[in-house]
Design a protein around this motif. Structure first.
Motif, PDB file in Angstrom:
ATOM      1  N   SER A 264       1.066  -1.307   0.121  1.00  0.00           N
ATOM      2  CA  SER A 264      -0.109  -0.460  -0.052  1.00  0.00           C
ATOM      3  C   SER A 264       0.747   1.322   0.193  1.00  0.00           C
ATOM      4  CB  SER A 264      -0.730   0.107   1.284  1.00  0.00           C
ATOM      5  OG  SER A 264      -1.635   1.116   1.594  1.00  0.00           O
ATOM      6  N   LEU A 265       2.068   1.078   0.893  1.00  0.00           N
ATOM      7  CA  LEU A 265       2.491   2.104   1.308  1.00  0.00           C
ATOM      8  C   LEU A 265       3.739   2.766  -0.596  1.00  0.00           C
ATOM      9  CD1 LEU A 265       4.390   1.981   4.127  1.00  0.00           C
ATOM     10  CD2 LEU A 265       2.621   3.655   3.806  1.00  0.00           C
ATOM     11  N   TYR A 266       4.093   1.401  -1.122  1.00  0.00           N
ATOM     12  CA  TYR A 266       4.577   2.046  -2.327  1.00  0.00           C
ATOM     13  C   TYR A 266       3.769   2.310  -3.504  1.00  0.00           C
ATOM     14  CZ  TYR A 266       6.239   0.294  -6.739  1.00  0.00           C
ATOM     15  OH  TYR A 266       6.772   0.480  -8.253  1.00  0.00           O
ATOM     16  N   GLN A 267       2.188   1.874  -3.432  1.00  0.00           N
ATOM     17  CA  GLN A 267       1.050   1.797  -4.141  1.00  0.00           C
ATOM     18  C   GLN A 267       0.754   3.541  -4.421  1.00  0.00           C
ATOM     19  OE1 GLN A 267       0.048   0.214  -7.142  1.00  0.00           O
ATOM     20  NE2 GLN A 267       1.112  -1.422  -6.573  1.00  0.00           N
ATOM     21  N   GLN A 268       1.218   3.988  -2.578  1.00  0.00           N
ATOM     22  CA  GLN A 268       0.830   5.417  -2.858  1.00  0.00           C
ATOM     23  C   GLN A 268       2.357   6.414  -3.106  1.00  0.00           C
ATOM     24  OE1 GLN A 268      -0.186   6.268   1.529  1.00  0.00           O
ATOM     25  NE2 GLN A 268      -1.135   4.383   1.261  1.00  0.00           N
ATOM     26  N   LEU A 274      -4.467  12.715  -7.174  1.00  0.00           N
ATOM     27  CA  LEU A 274      -5.536  13.160  -7.527  1.00  0.00           C
ATOM     28  C   LEU A 274      -6.214  12.071  -8.613  1.00  0.00           C
ATOM     29  CD1 LEU A 274      -8.259  15.360  -8.022  1.00  0.00           C
ATOM     30  CD2 LEU A 274      -6.591  16.205 -10.176  1.00  0.00           C
ATOM     31  N   THR A 275      -5.968  11.838  -9.558  1.00  0.00           N
ATOM     32  CA  THR A 275      -5.739  11.019 -10.750  1.00  0.00           C
ATOM     33  C   THR A 275      -6.118   9.390 -10.597  1.00  0.00           C
ATOM     34  OG1 THR A 275      -4.268  10.617 -11.750  1.00  0.00           O
ATOM     35  CG2 THR A 275      -5.148  12.897 -12.815  1.00  0.00           C
ATOM     36  N   ALA A 322     -13.922  21.867 -10.666  1.00  0.00           N
ATOM     37  CA  ALA A 322     -14.266  21.290 -12.563  1.00  0.00           C
ATOM     38  C   ALA A 322     -12.641  20.902 -12.695  1.00  0.00           C
ATOM     39  CB  ALA A 322     -15.070  22.389 -12.685  1.00  0.00           C
ATOM     40  N   GLY A 323     -11.566  21.885 -13.013  1.00  0.00           N
ATOM     41  CA  GLY A 323     -10.652  21.389 -13.592  1.00  0.00           C
ATOM     42  C   GLY A 323     -10.247  19.994 -12.873  1.00  0.00           C
ATOM     43  N   ASP A 324      -9.956  19.442 -11.392  1.00  0.00           N
ATOM     44  CA  ASP A 324      -9.637  18.225 -11.075  1.00  0.00           C
ATOM     45  C   ASP A 324     -11.324  17.549 -11.962  1.00  0.00           C
ATOM     46  OD1 ASP A 324      -8.684  19.721  -9.384  1.00  0.00           O
ATOM     47  OD2 ASP A 324      -9.291  19.467  -7.612  1.00  0.00           O
ATOM     48  N   ASP A 325     -12.698  16.976 -11.513  1.00  0.00           N
ATOM     49  CA  ASP A 325     -13.025  16.784 -12.339  1.00  0.00           C
ATOM     50  C   ASP A 325     -12.769  16.462 -13.351  1.00  0.00           C
ATOM     51  OD1 ASP A 325     -14.685  16.366  -9.803  1.00  0.00           O
ATOM     52  OD2 ASP A 325     -16.078  17.617 -10.194  1.00  0.00           O
ATOM     53  N   GLY A 349       2.808  15.972 -14.506  1.00  0.00           N
ATOM     54  CA  GLY A 349       2.643  17.396 -14.242  1.00  0.00           C
ATOM     55  C   GLY A 349       1.180  17.929 -14.722  1.00  0.00           C
ATOM     56  N   GLY A 350       0.876  18.645 -13.904  1.00  0.00           N
ATOM     57  CA  GLY A 350      -0.746  19.535 -14.385  1.00  0.00           C
ATOM     58  C   GLY A 350      -1.431  18.433 -14.951  1.00  0.00           C
ATOM     59  N   GLU A 351      -2.033  19.495 -16.128  1.00  0.00           N
ATOM     60  CA  GLU A 351      -2.892  18.934 -17.165  1.00  0.00           C
ATOM     61  C   GLU A 351      -2.154  17.741 -18.150  1.00  0.00           C
ATOM     62  OE1 GLU A 351      -1.701  23.000 -19.156  1.00  0.00           O
ATOM     63  OE2 GLU A 351      -2.746  21.685 -17.003  1.00  0.00           O
ATOM     64  N   GLU A 352      -1.215  17.616 -18.420  1.00  0.00           N
ATOM     65  CA  GLU A 352       0.282  16.276 -19.315  1.00  0.00           C
ATOM     66  C   GLU A 352       0.284  15.298 -18.908  1.00  0.00           C
ATOM     67  OE1 GLU A 352       3.664  18.110 -21.656  1.00  0.00           O
ATOM     68  OE2 GLU A 352       4.519  18.212 -20.074  1.00  0.00           O
ATOM     69  N   PHE A 353       0.172  14.482 -19.327  1.00  0.00           N
ATOM     70  CA  PHE A 353       0.417  12.649 -19.261  1.00  0.00           C
ATOM     71  C   PHE A 353       0.949  12.379 -20.535  1.00  0.00           C
ATOM     72  CE2 PHE A 353      -4.125  14.777 -18.291  1.00  0.00           C
ATOM     73  CZ  PHE A 353      -3.711  13.983 -16.912  1.00  0.00           C
TER      74      PHE A 353
END
Length: 440
Positions: A264-268, A274-275, A322-325, A349-353
């Protein structure tokens, strides 16, 4: 406990039936008891060293106390290693060691319970831990050894309890009532303590029940090598074994819980909060591994860098919630659009994937990127009764097997993303060979 009681009741009418003297039985039995009690004591001492709770240390001492007694009894028992036993033992040595053994264990358990109630501190200070450990080991072992040797070399000073393998004198002596009473008292006290649902108390109750059955069967069997005598030895083995099994089960349970906690710690540590996608740290470590593997095996690898179009304006118009959603919805749609197990996506980072596509050339990479773009643009985001939509721009870069690194591959894909934005956004572009372009 029910199994022990039922077994004892079933054989009770037949306990006096004589059986053959099975020569290997006592060495096997004695060795098993010594090993079981040694491991139990070690685990209890480890528990004490970990939590510094004195009760576990006192119980470990009770089990350690038995080891010299059992060992010496095996050496002096007539017919095991010599017709009259070793160490110049007398005819009463083995039976008196049995008395000391079965009286000392419940006595020490009672002392452990008393110590837990009477000691002002239940947890030993870290600086004093090693002294307590030495005390819990050396005092019971030395006292037990002295008691066993006294029963061996000083047996002529002790009352006669056995004659020609018959326990008749022992049964009618006050020592039989004393041993039986100590075991019964310890069992009752431990059962009362076990109401707290503590694992150690519960299984010590079972161990004391097995010890009480051992004493009862031995006394009423009437003689050595009878059915009751053999059954009593088996019950004694159970007494040595049950707490060990419980401790091993507890160790295994703690190990599994620790492994799950570590996972669990590794996954965290590698997931974006957020995503729920992988984070940049995971991307950087895994991308280097995938690139190294692709170079070694001359396999293709494709990298996609994508950005949510006009995300700042989306935030300004609808708010940060709304941005987070929006980011969560885009991340979910991207994840659902990747079908191969080896492919993975990370929030850069931010809105970049960033999407990593092992075993993928430029043509297949473009197809996957186009599928991602279409699926995201078709997704409707529900926020406060509104249906919102966003688009993405994607830059695509393919691994060159010469001197390509994770950083240079990211730079190439990022430059392609610039081209997609310059072309009006909501499109896919493939990187050109422009190594001097810096990433966003």
């Amino acid at each position: 406990a029910l199994l022990l009681l039922t077994s004892a009741l079933v054989i009770s009418p037949f306990i006096s039936i004589p059986l053959p003297d099975i020569a290997p039985f006592l060495p096997v039995y004695g060795t098993a008891v010594v090993l079981l009690e040694s491991i139990t004591a070690y685990l209890l001492l480890s528990q004490f060293a970990s939590n510094r709770q004195v009760f576990a240390g006192f119980v470990a001492s009770a089990y350690l106390f038995l080891i010299p007694l059992v060992t010496v009894q095996l050496l002096v028992f007539p017919g095991v290693f010599a017709p009259k036993g070793l160490l110049n033992a007398g005819a009463q040595s083995a039976v008196w060691i049995w008395v000391f053994w079965h009286a000392s264990f419940p006595t020490l358990i009672l002392l452990a319970l008393m110590a837990q109630q009477k000691l002002t501190t239940q947890q030993v200070a870290p600086m004093q831990l090693k002294y307590w450990l030495w005390g819990f080991v050396l005092i019971p072992v030395l006292c037990s050894l002295a008691l066993a040797l006294f029963a061996t070399w000083g047996s002529h000073w002790l009352p006669i309890l056995i004659a020609k393998n018959s326990y008749k004198q022992l049964l009618h002596s006050p020592y039989a009532l004393l041993v039986w009473g100590l075991n019964a008292l310890a069992l009752v006290c431990m059962i009362r303590r076990a109401r707290s649902n503590n694992v150690l108390y519960t299984w010590l109750s079972v161990a004391l029940l097995a010890s009480l059955i051992d004493v009862t069967l031995t006394l009423f069997a009437g003689a050595r090598f009878s059915l009751g005598w053999y059954a009593a030895r088996i019950s004694s083995s159970v007494s040595s074994m049950v707490l060990l099994c419980a401790l091993l089960w507890e160790v295994n349970r703690l190990y599994v819980a620790t492994q799950r906690a570590n996972e669990s710690l590794y996954q965290q540590s590698v997931k974006d909060t957020l995503t729920g996608l992988f984070n940049r740290r995971y991307l950087e470590s895994q991308l280097a591994i995938h690139i190294d593997h692709a170079k070694r095996h001359k396999e293709p690898l494709c990298l996609l860098v994508l950005d949510v179009d006009h995300f700042k304006a989306f935030n300004d118009q609808h708010g940060h919630l709304a941005g987070d959603d929006c980011l969560v919805a885009v991340a979910k749609q991207l994840e659902q659009s990747l079908y191969r197990p080896a492919d993975f996506i990370a929030r850069y980072g931010g809105e970049e994937f960033v999407v990593v596509l092992p075993h993928t050339d430029a043509k297949d990479g473009m197809q996957i990127a186009e599928r991602l773009r279409l699926n995201v643009s078709a997704k409707k985001i529900e926020y406060q009764g509104q249906l919102l939509s966003v688009t993405i721009s994607i830059g695509c870069a393919v691994l060159r097997h010469s001197e390509e690194t994770a950083q240079s591959l990211l730079i190439a894909a990022d430059s392609a993303l610039y081209q997609a934005k310059a072309a009006g956004r909501n499109c896919v572009k493939v990187a050109v060979d422009e190594p001097d372009i810096t990433p966003t």
